[in-house]
Design a protein around this motif. Structure first.
Motif, PDB file in Angstrom:
ATOM      1  N   GLY A 264      -5.103   4.057  21.227  1.00 11.20           N
ATOM      2  CA  GLY A 264      -4.693   4.698  19.979  1.00 11.20           C
ATOM      3  C   GLY A 264      -3.211   4.586  19.749  1.00 11.20           C
ATOM      4  O   GLY A 264      -2.705   3.486  19.668  1.00 11.20           O
ATOM      5  N   GLY A 265      -2.538   5.726  19.641  1.00  9.21           N
ATOM      6  CA  GLY A 265      -1.100   5.713  19.438  1.00  9.21           C
ATOM      7  C   GLY A 265      -0.714   5.211  18.073  1.00  9.21           C
ATOM      8  O   GLY A 265      -1.521   5.195  17.152  1.00  9.21           O
ATOM      9  N   VAL A 266       0.538   4.773  17.949  1.00  6.72           N
ATOM     10  CA  VAL A 266       1.090   4.332  16.665  1.00  6.72           C
ATOM     11  C   VAL A 266       0.321   3.123  16.132  1.00  6.72           C
ATOM     12  O   VAL A 266       0.110   2.986  14.948  1.00  6.72           O
ATOM     13  CB  VAL A 266       2.592   3.987  16.799  1.00  6.72           C
ATOM     14  N   GLY A 267      -0.133   2.267  17.018  1.00  5.24           N
ATOM     15  CA  GLY A 267      -0.814   1.042  16.618  1.00  5.24           C
ATOM     16  C   GLY A 267      -2.045   1.292  15.773  1.00  5.24           C
ATOM     17  O   GLY A 267      -2.398   0.481  14.942  1.00  5.24           O
ATOM     18  N   SER A 268      -2.698   2.436  15.972  1.00  2.00           N
ATOM     19  CA  SER A 268      -3.936   2.713  15.234  1.00  2.00           C
ATOM     20  C   SER A 268      -3.667   3.035  13.769  1.00  2.00           C
ATOM     21  O   SER A 268      -4.578   3.134  12.973  1.00  2.00           O
ATOM     22  CB  SER A 268      -4.711   3.862  15.895  1.00  2.00           C
ATOM     23  N   GLN A 269      -2.396   3.220  13.411  1.00  2.00           N
ATOM     24  CA  GLN A 269      -2.063   3.532  12.026  1.00  2.00           C
ATOM     25  C   GLN A 269      -1.966   2.279  11.151  1.00  2.00           C
ATOM     26  O   GLN A 269      -1.672   2.355   9.987  1.00  2.00           O
ATOM     27  CB  GLN A 269      -0.725   4.293  11.954  1.00  2.00           C
ATOM     28  N   VAL A 270      -2.169   1.101  11.764  1.00  2.00           N
ATOM     29  CA  VAL A 270      -2.036  -0.143  11.008  1.00  2.00           C
ATOM     30  C   VAL A 270      -2.992  -0.157   9.815  1.00  2.00           C
ATOM     31  O   VAL A 270      -4.127   0.273   9.907  1.00  2.00           O
ATOM     32  CB  VAL A 270      -2.283  -1.378  11.907  1.00  2.00           C
ATOM     33  N   GLN A 271      -2.490  -0.618   8.682  1.00  2.00           N
ATOM     34  CA  GLN A 271      -3.296  -0.681   7.459  1.00  2.00           C
ATOM     35  C   GLN A 271      -4.363  -1.759   7.608  1.00  2.00           C
ATOM     36  O   GLN A 271      -4.057  -2.912   7.852  1.00  2.00           O
ATOM     37  CB  GLN A 271      -2.380  -1.002   6.260  1.00  2.00           C
ATOM     38  N   GLN A 272      -5.608  -1.351   7.477  1.00  3.64           N
ATOM     39  CA  GLN A 272      -6.716  -2.280   7.591  1.00  3.64           C
ATOM     40  C   GLN A 272      -6.933  -2.956   6.237  1.00  3.64           C
ATOM     41  O   GLN A 272      -7.015  -2.279   5.225  1.00  3.64           O
ATOM     42  CB  GLN A 272      -7.966  -1.488   8.001  1.00  3.64           C
ATOM     43  N   THR A 273      -6.994  -4.269   6.235  1.00  4.32           N
ATOM     44  CA  THR A 273      -7.259  -4.949   4.974  1.00  4.32           C
ATOM     45  C   THR A 273      -8.545  -5.756   5.068  1.00  4.32           C
ATOM     46  O   THR A 273      -9.006  -6.096   6.155  1.00  4.32           O
ATOM     47  CB  THR A 273      -6.117  -5.913   4.584  1.00  4.32           C
ATOM     48  N   LEU A 274      -9.110  -6.036   3.915  1.00  4.22           N
ATOM     49  CA  LEU A 274     -10.350  -6.801   3.834  1.00  4.22           C
ATOM     50  C   LEU A 274     -10.130  -7.988   2.917  1.00  4.22           C
ATOM     51  O   LEU A 274      -9.462  -7.870   1.897  1.00  4.22           O
ATOM     52  CB  LEU A 274     -11.466  -5.942   3.229  1.00  4.22           C
ATOM     53  N   THR A 275     -10.731  -9.115   3.261  1.00  8.72           N
ATOM     54  CA  THR A 275     -10.769 -10.213   2.305  1.00  8.72           C
ATOM     55  C   THR A 275     -11.839  -9.856   1.271  1.00  8.72           C
ATOM     56  O   THR A 275     -12.663  -8.969   1.504  1.00  8.72           O
ATOM     57  CB  THR A 275     -11.165 -11.537   2.977  1.00  8.72           C
TER      58      THR A 275
ATOM     59  N   VAL B 133     -11.885   6.914   4.926  1.00  3.78           N
ATOM     60  CA  VAL B 133     -10.645   7.025   4.155  1.00  3.78           C
ATOM     61  C   VAL B 133      -9.890   5.693   4.166  1.00  3.78           C
ATOM     62  O   VAL B 133      -9.419   5.217   3.134  1.00  3.78           O
ATOM     63  CB  VAL B 133      -9.746   8.158   4.720  1.00  3.78           C
ATOM     64  N   ARG B 134      -9.825   5.064   5.348  1.00  2.00           N
ATOM     65  CA  ARG B 134      -9.160   3.760   5.469  1.00  2.00           C
ATOM     66  C   ARG B 134      -9.857   2.707   4.620  1.00  2.00           C
ATOM     67  O   ARG B 134      -9.217   1.872   3.991  1.00  2.00           O
ATOM     68  CB  ARG B 134      -9.201   3.290   6.927  1.00  2.00           C
ATOM     69  N   MET B 135     -11.190   2.734   4.641  1.00  2.00           N
ATOM     70  CA  MET B 135     -11.961   1.769   3.866  1.00  2.00           C
ATOM     71  C   MET B 135     -11.642   1.942   2.376  1.00  2.00           C
ATOM     72  O   MET B 135     -11.433   0.961   1.664  1.00  2.00           O
ATOM     73  CB  MET B 135     -13.460   1.966   4.104  1.00  2.00           C
ATOM     74  N   MET B 136     -11.612   3.196   1.916  1.00  2.70           N
ATOM     75  CA  MET B 136     -11.308   3.454   0.506  1.00  2.70           C
ATOM     76  C   MET B 136      -9.916   2.929   0.161  1.00  2.70           C
ATOM     77  O   MET B 136      -9.721   2.353  -0.907  1.00  2.70           O
ATOM     78  CB  MET B 136     -11.366   4.965   0.210  1.00  2.70           C
ATOM     79  N   GLN B 137      -8.973   3.109   1.072  1.00  4.49           N
ATOM     80  CA  GLN B 137      -7.616   2.608   0.835  1.00  4.49           C
ATOM     81  C   GLN B 137      -7.632   1.084   0.720  1.00  4.49           C
ATOM     82  O   GLN B 137      -6.987   0.512  -0.148  1.00  4.49           O
ATOM     83  CB  GLN B 137      -6.682   3.035   1.978  1.00  4.49           C
ATOM     84  N   ALA B 138      -8.402   0.451   1.603  1.00  7.12           N
ATOM     85  CA  ALA B 138      -8.498  -1.007   1.573  1.00  7.12           C
ATOM     86  C   ALA B 138      -9.082  -1.488   0.241  1.00  7.12           C
ATOM     87  O   ALA B 138      -8.611  -2.464  -0.336  1.00  7.12           O
ATOM     88  CB  ALA B 138      -9.351  -1.506   2.747  1.00  7.12           C
ATOM     89  N   PHE B 139     -10.098  -0.775  -0.242  1.00  7.11           N
ATOM     90  CA  PHE B 139     -10.719  -1.165  -1.510  1.00  7.11           C
ATOM     91  C   PHE B 139      -9.790  -0.921  -2.700  1.00  7.11           C
ATOM     92  O   PHE B 139     -10.013  -1.451  -3.780  1.00  7.11           O
ATOM     93  CB  PHE B 139     -12.049  -0.429  -1.719  1.00  7.11           C
ATOM     94  N   GLY B 140      -8.771  -0.109  -2.494  1.00  7.34           N
ATOM     95  CA  GLY B 140      -7.818   0.162  -3.560  1.00  7.34           C
ATOM     96  C   GLY B 140      -6.774  -0.929  -3.720  1.00  7.34           C
ATOM     97  O   GLY B 140      -5.981  -0.909  -4.661  1.00  7.34           O
ATOM     98  N   GLU B 141      -6.762  -1.876  -2.801  1.00 11.36           N
ATOM     99  CA  GLU B 141      -5.773  -2.948  -2.876  1.00 11.36           C
ATOM    100  C   GLU B 141      -6.030  -3.854  -4.078  1.00 11.36           C
ATOM    101  O   GLU B 141      -7.179  -4.117  -4.432  1.00 11.36           O
ATOM    102  CB  GLU B 141      -5.776  -3.759  -1.585  1.00 11.36           C
ATOM    103  N   PRO B 142      -4.945  -4.342  -4.686  1.00  6.46           N
ATOM    104  CA  PRO B 142      -5.045  -5.105  -5.948  1.00  6.46           C
ATOM    105  C   PRO B 142      -6.066  -6.237  -5.926  1.00  6.46           C
ATOM    106  O   PRO B 142      -6.833  -6.379  -6.872  1.00  6.46           O
ATOM    107  CB  PRO B 142      -3.630  -5.653  -6.129  1.00  6.46           C
ATOM    108  N   HIS B 143      -6.114  -7.025  -4.846  1.00  6.37           N
ATOM    109  CA  HIS B 143      -7.016  -8.186  -4.848  1.00  6.37           C
ATOM    110  C   HIS B 143      -8.481  -7.775  -4.878  1.00  6.37           C
ATOM    111  O   HIS B 143      -9.341  -8.548  -5.282  1.00  6.37           O
ATOM    112  CB  HIS B 143      -6.730  -9.129  -3.670  1.00  6.37           C
ATOM    113  N   LEU B 144      -8.774  -6.542  -4.453  1.00  7.43           N
ATOM    114  CA  LEU B 144     -10.152  -6.056  -4.517  1.00  7.43           C
ATOM    115  C   LEU B 144     -10.382  -5.239  -5.790  1.00  7.43           C
ATOM    116  O   LEU B 144     -11.447  -5.308  -6.390  1.00  7.43           O
ATOM    117  CB  LEU B 144     -10.482  -5.202  -3.292  1.00  7.43           C
TER     118      LEU B 144
END
Length: 129
Positions: free
Chosen positions: A1-12, A80-91
């Motif tokens: 875990g730690g700080v690394g787990s805060q990385v923004q998950q993105t989807l193609t 919550v992370r998934m919703m954030q990913a879906f909020g990205e412009p390309h999606l």
């Protein structure tokens, strides 16, 4: 875990579409649909915290299976992370994503069919012959 787990998950776009299709399949499953309908009948007040919590638990039965395949936690944080990913412009601009997203929302929001409606429909079959 730690700080690394805060990385923004993105989807193609391809991954996002596949993720949605898997969620849609899960949410269209007969037993899920029945449980959701039962839940809505048990809680006429859809605004109640109890309803929202129970609904969240039910959705999680599907989400917890699907999300880990795409690198998200099978948890509320993962959702919550998934919703954030879906909020990205390309999606967000994808018509396909919007369409399937609307379908999913419709399934989850639709009112359960009331019993008398189904009986009315069935009453025309072969009875007046």
């Amino acid at each position: 875990g730690g700080v690394g787990s805060q990385v923004q998950q993105t989807l193609t776009l391809e991954q996002a579409i596949e993720l949605q299709q898997e969620l849609l399949r899960g949410f269209s499953d007969e037993s899920f649909v029945k449980q959701l309908a039962d839940l809505k009948r048990a809680h006429p007040d859809k605004g109640s915290t109890k309803f929202k919590n129970e609904r969240q638990k039910l959705l999680m039965t599907v989400q917890s299976k699907v999300l880990p395949k795409f690198g998200f936690e099978g948890s509320l944080a993962g959702v919550v992370r998934m919703m954030q990913a879906f909020g990205e412009p390309h999606l967000a601009i994808s018509e396909e994503i919007t369409r399937v997203g609307n379908t999913i929302e419709y399934i989850l929001a639709a009112e359960p069919a009331s019993v008398d409606e189904t009986e009315r429909d069935g009453s025309t079959t072969g009875i007046d012959t």
